[in-house]
Design a protein around this motif. Sequence first.
Motif, PDB file in Angstrom:
ATOM      1  N   ARG A  56     -28.660  20.274  17.597  1.00 49.46           N
ATOM      2  CA  ARG A  56     -27.489  19.697  18.275  1.00 49.46           C
ATOM      3  C   ARG A  56     -26.489  19.114  17.295  1.00 49.46           C
ATOM      4  NH1 ARG A  56     -29.202  14.946  22.036  1.00 49.46           N
ATOM      5  NH2 ARG A  56     -26.984  14.918  22.349  1.00 49.46           N
ATOM      6  N   ARG A  73     -39.716  20.335  21.532  1.00 51.49           N
ATOM      7  CA  ARG A  73     -38.563  21.234  21.656  1.00 51.49           C
ATOM      8  C   ARG A  73     -37.715  21.119  20.387  1.00 51.49           C
ATOM      9  NH1 ARG A  73     -37.234  20.018  28.017  1.00 51.49           N
ATOM     10  NH2 ARG A  73     -39.381  20.227  28.676  1.00 51.49           N
ATOM     11  N   THR A  75     -25.502  23.617  21.129  1.00 53.42           N
ATOM     12  CA  THR A  75     -26.876  23.351  21.575  1.00 53.42           C
ATOM     13  C   THR A  75     -27.037  21.938  22.142  1.00 53.42           C
ATOM     14  OG1 THR A  75     -27.597  22.599  19.393  1.00 53.42           O
ATOM     15  CG2 THR A  75     -27.826  24.954  19.875  1.00 53.42           C
ATOM     16  N   ARG A 132     -30.333  18.283  28.381  1.00 47.54           N
ATOM     17  CA  ARG A 132     -31.108  18.727  29.558  1.00 47.54           C
ATOM     18  C   ARG A 132     -32.592  18.457  29.365  1.00 47.54           C
ATOM     19  NH1 ARG A 132     -27.497  22.774  29.291  1.00 47.54           N
ATOM     20  NH2 ARG A 132     -28.899  24.206  28.223  1.00 47.54           N
ATOM     21  N   ALA A 133     -33.090  18.716  28.158  1.00 47.22           N
ATOM     22  CA  ALA A 133     -34.509  18.481  27.878  1.00 47.22           C
ATOM     23  C   ALA A 133     -34.842  17.004  28.068  1.00 47.22           C
ATOM     24  CB  ALA A 133     -34.847  18.920  26.456  1.00 47.22           C
ATOM     25  N   SER A 192     -28.528  21.679  25.624  1.00 50.24           N
ATOM     26  CA  SER A 192     -29.959  21.958  25.687  1.00 50.24           C
ATOM     27  C   SER A 192     -30.772  20.694  25.416  1.00 50.24           C
ATOM     28  CB  SER A 192     -30.318  23.045  24.673  1.00 50.24           C
ATOM     29  OG  SER A 192     -31.707  23.230  24.612  1.00 50.24           O
ATOM     30  N   THR A 239     -33.916  21.771  19.709  1.00 55.23           N
ATOM     31  CA  THR A 239     -32.855  20.851  20.134  1.00 55.23           C
ATOM     32  C   THR A 239     -32.323  20.026  18.966  1.00 55.23           C
ATOM     33  OG1 THR A 239     -34.422  19.111  20.759  1.00 55.23           O
ATOM     34  CG2 THR A 239     -33.778  20.687  22.481  1.00 55.23           C
TER      35      THR A 239
END
Length: 83
Positions: free
Chosen positions: A26, A20, A32, A38-39, A35, A23
């Motif tokens: 960030r 991912r 971000t 959460r991942a 995200s 991400t």
Amino acid sequence: MCGGWTVKDLVVHLLVRERRPWTALRDAVPATTGSADRAASELAERDLASLVTQLRSVPLPLAVVDPLVNGIEMFVHHEDVRR
């Protein structure tokens, strides 16, 4: 740098970073951050064995460049695990 992390924490970090890549924004785009968190949370719910299996199976498009791009990071984290 990864003080207090478990092996599972390192594997989750590597999977988020590799699978991912968006991400990684960030740090540059604070919006971000959720995200990336959460991942990592989603992956952390899984057992270590399945995470390692996923980490070991490099997606075909990355199979050629992965050793070159991630070789140093994998070595560094390998040493983290050994310690």
